[in-house]
Design a protein around this motif. Structure first.
Motif, PDB file in Angstrom:
ATOM      1  N   SER A 198      37.580  27.165  34.779  1.00 22.58           N
ATOM      2  CA  SER A 198      36.203  27.271  35.258  1.00 22.58           C
ATOM      3  C   SER A 198      35.505  25.948  34.971  1.00 22.58           C
ATOM      4  N   SER A 199      34.304  25.784  35.515  1.00 20.10           N
ATOM      5  CA  SER A 199      33.529  24.571  35.276  1.00 20.10           C
ATOM      6  C   SER A 199      32.193  24.943  34.667  1.00 20.10           C
ATOM      7  N   ASN A 200      31.413  23.916  34.308  1.00 18.48           N
ATOM      8  CA  ASN A 200      30.108  24.193  33.712  1.00 18.48           C
ATOM      9  C   ASN A 200      29.049  24.522  34.751  1.00 18.48           C
ATOM     10  N   THR A 201      29.481  24.583  36.030  1.00 20.53           N
ATOM     11  CA  THR A 201      28.546  24.990  37.091  1.00 20.53           C
ATOM     12  C   THR A 201      28.988  26.245  37.809  1.00 20.53           C
ATOM     13  N   GLN A 202      30.296  26.576  37.756  1.00 14.50           N
ATOM     14  CA  GLN A 202      30.801  27.749  38.471  1.00 14.50           C
ATOM     15  C   GLN A 202      31.901  28.427  37.670  1.00 14.50           C
ATOM     16  N   SER A 203      31.976  29.754  37.811  1.00 20.55           N
ATOM     17  CA  SER A 203      33.077  30.498  37.208  1.00 20.55           C
ATOM     18  C   SER A 203      33.134  31.881  37.835  1.00 20.55           C
ATOM     19  N   ALA A 204      34.304  32.472  37.783  1.00 20.18           N
ATOM     20  CA  ALA A 204      34.493  33.863  38.207  1.00 20.18           C
ATOM     21  C   ALA A 204      35.408  34.526  37.187  1.00 20.18           C
ATOM     22  N   THR A 205      35.258  35.818  37.011  1.00 25.79           N
ATOM     23  CA  THR A 205      36.127  36.553  36.091  1.00 25.79           C
ATOM     24  C   THR A 205      37.447  36.881  36.781  1.00 25.79           C
ATOM     25  N   TRP A 206      38.572  36.604  36.082  1.00 18.23           N
ATOM     26  CA  TRP A 206      39.907  36.931  36.605  1.00 18.23           C
ATOM     27  C   TRP A 206      40.455  38.071  35.756  1.00 18.23           C
ATOM     28  N   GLU A 207      40.891  39.148  36.417  1.00 13.78           N
ATOM     29  CA  GLU A 207      41.447  40.311  35.734  1.00 13.78           C
ATOM     30  C   GLU A 207      42.864  40.565  36.234  1.00 13.78           C
ATOM     31  N   ILE A 208      43.785  40.828  35.302  1.00 12.25           N
ATOM     32  CA  ILE A 208      45.209  40.960  35.626  1.00 12.25           C
ATOM     33  C   ILE A 208      45.779  42.181  34.924  1.00 12.25           C
ATOM     34  N   LYS A 209      46.582  42.951  35.629  1.00 13.16           N
ATOM     35  CA  LYS A 209      47.256  44.093  35.013  1.00 13.16           C
ATOM     36  C   LYS A 209      48.593  44.335  35.716  1.00 13.16           C
ATOM     37  N   ASN A 210      49.399  45.219  35.148  1.00 19.16           N
ATOM     38  CA  ASN A 210      50.686  45.649  35.734  1.00 19.16           C
ATOM     39  C   ASN A 210      51.600  44.460  36.025  1.00 19.16           C
TER      40      ASN A 210
END
Length: 573
Positions: A198-210
């Motif tokens: 991520s950066s100090n201006t943008q980010s998104a949450t990443w979720e991983i399973k299975n």
């Protein structure tokens, strides 16, 4: 940190193995009008393989999550665990975005005795408004390694390409698709890893399973000798004057489509220059190589190229079939579009102990331009080529004549002459020597095999790769006005059956970096060490003394050392 140079190609499409056939020009800017046909294939039984699960972690419990190792390279945010969402990482905290690089690294996985290893997982990002930030920059990437150093920044990783990144809305889990773990990442201590950024201006949450890693135990893999061959006219690839306008986008789309099709060798037409082949191989990664003949720096030539997996295909030679007999009142060169000669690629298919020699004759015939002479030139070119291939130099070889034939194998696309027969009828009529495996398809890209290979063709496997056009936005304008056509061939594999491994034989160090020592007690002093890769291909090594060989020049991977009747696996770092 070393990361294999593949430019974050994110489209994922499963290459079809039998399916729908349509004409190669279903778009308004087609070069010439054709009738559209649809042919449905049926009765193709799936090739069944025994699989074993090597890693299976849901990430929905603390115990599952803790089997992995987290490592923060930059930023204070880290991977965390949720009983509902699995492994999660975000650069957003306290109402602000932060720059981060965080790794989630699997436990060791022993891949030394497993083929066709693939990784799958479910993942999502959110919210909808920001879920795709950083996708093109590779912020959500997956890697594999044969030797984890304990620090991801000093580990030699190989990126696993082809992740399905097309999340329809934020927080909706989707399957990753099957990500192939390459041979160079296989060892007794292999690991896979997820990298979040991520950066100090943008980010998104990443979720991983299975998260699952599966493969086929060696000795039970019926696909070890299965090779997929694909033909594709890539429409002025690398040319700034013709074809799709955005050359970078076209090149990226072609690479993404090739990785999705997962063929062993691609025969391409309308490759404009040698530099384009190099750029395409760079996008595909270090497991690939390519060649184009003749070598040319011109921006907009039309050449036939070959792109292939180096672990599966070995290039022996490349040349043009530039000398042949005149036919139909024209010179041989004029019949071949004034010198766009067939390209002959001599290769070995690496299936087991004995390489299988195959000659790929990659052609691009004269296109239809509305006058009878085009048909005549295709007819003359076909006659000239068959005379060459019927000759003593080729009539006992494993031949695949492949390419853009610019005509049907039964009937003709030409409406400008009083003709009804295909200009390639001379091949299809000679059923004793040739098998036009795409002759019943109303398309202009074809494969014809010699009788030596006819029995190796997997019946019903020839198909247009329609999924390619469906999974690349605006495909016919951004990528190519032709669809790829693939076919599969099955060969007998000797492989490990030829090597009875000796489990008690000592070799060290294992993994080895520069030298490998082995126990020579009881060995005949005349017994010379031999090293093979896992296809059975002999590798060149130098003997240092009576119990040591120099393996420094070997690429990283898993090999077999054989001295006399003794044989054992070792890993080269």
């Amino acid at each position: 940190m070393y990361v294999c140079p593949v430019n974050n190609i994110c489209r994922n499409s499963a290459a079809i193995f039998g399916g729908v056939f349509i004409d190669g020009y279903p778009k308004p800017m087609q070069k010439y009008t054709r009738l559209l046909f649809v042919v449905l294939l049926s009765g193709l039984a799936p090739l069944l393989t025994a699989q074993t699960t090597l890693l299976d972690q849901s990430m929905l419990s603390a115990a599952s999550f803790n089997s992995f190792t987290t490592y923060s390279v930059a930023g204070t945010q880290t991977w965390n665990q949720s009983n509902q969402y699995g492994a999660t990482c975000t650069g957003y905290s306290g109402g602000q975005n932060y720059q981060n690089e965080d790794w989630l690294i699997s436990p060791t996985i022993n891949l030394t005795q497993t083929d066709n290893v693939k990784l799958t997982f479910d993942h999502t990002r959110g919210t909808t408004a920001i879920m795709n930030v950083g996708v093109e920059l590779g912020w959500y990437s997956v890697y594999a390694t044969a030797n984890y150093t304990g620090d991801p920044t000093t580990t030699q990783w190989i990126e696993l390409t082809g992740i399905n990144q097309n999340i329809p809305v934020g927080w909706q889990f989707i399957p990753s698709g099957e990500l192939v773990v390459p041979e160079a990442a296989k060892s007794a201590n292999s690991r896979i890893a997820f990298r979040y950024m991520s950066s100090n201006t943008q980010s998104a949450t990443w979720e991983i399973k299975n998260i699952k890693v599966k493969g086929e135990p060696q000795g039970s893999n019926p696909n070890a000798g299965l090779f997929k061959v694909t033909n594709w006219n890539t429409e002025w690839l690398g040319c700034t004057q013709f074809g799709p306008v955005n050359e970078t986008q076209q090149l990226n789309n072609v690479a993404a489509a090739m990785l999705a099709m997962n063929s062993d060798v691609f025969c391409l037409q309308e490759v404009s220059n040698t530099a384009t082949v190099g750029a395409l191989v760079t996008l595909l990664g270090p497991e690939w190589s390519g060649s184009v003949v003749p070598v040319t720096a011109s921006d907009c030539d039309q050449r036939q190229a070959i792109i292939y997996k180096t672990a599966r295909v070995q290039l022996v030679g490349a040349t043009e079939l530039s000398t042949g007999s005149p036919a139909q009142g024209n010179s041989y060169a004029y019949n071949w579009s004034s010198g766009r000669f067939p390209a002959l690629y001599t290769v070995n298919f690496l299936a087991g102990e004995n390489p299988i020699p195959v000659s790929l004759v990659n052609i691009h015939a004269k296109a239809e331009d509305g006058n009878a002479s085009s048909y005549t030139r295709r007819l003359g070119a076909s006659q000239g080529l068959k005379a060459i291939l019927d000759g003593a130099a080729y009539n006992t070889k494993n031949l695949i004549v492949i390419g853009d034939f610019n005509d049907y194998l039964v009937g003709t696309t030409s409406t400008s002459c009083a003709c009804t027969d295909s200009p390639y009828k001379n091949f299809t009529d000679d059923t004793a020597d040739y098998n036009g495996i795409t002759k019943n398809f109303p398309i202009i890209e074809h494969l014809i095999v010699s009788n030596e290979l006819s029995g190796n063709y997997v019946a019903g496997s020839a198909a247009q790769e329609v999924a390619v056009a469906q999974n690349i936005f605006n495909f016919y304008n951004t990528t190519s006005n032709h669809l790829p056509v693939s076919a599969s061939f099955q060969f007998q594999v000797l492989g490990d059956q030829a090597f009875a491994k000796t489990p008690t034989w000592s070799v060290y160090p294992n993994p080895a970096k520069t030298q490998l020592h082995y126990d020579n007690t009881g060995l005949d002093s005349q017994s010379l060490p031999a090293v093979y890769d896992l296809t059975g291909r002999p590798m060149r090594v130098e003997k240092t003394n009576d119990h040591t060989i120099d393996v420094a020049a070997l690429p990283s991977g898993v090999y077999l050392l054989k001295v006399g009747a003794r044989c054992v696996r070792f890993v080269k770092e």
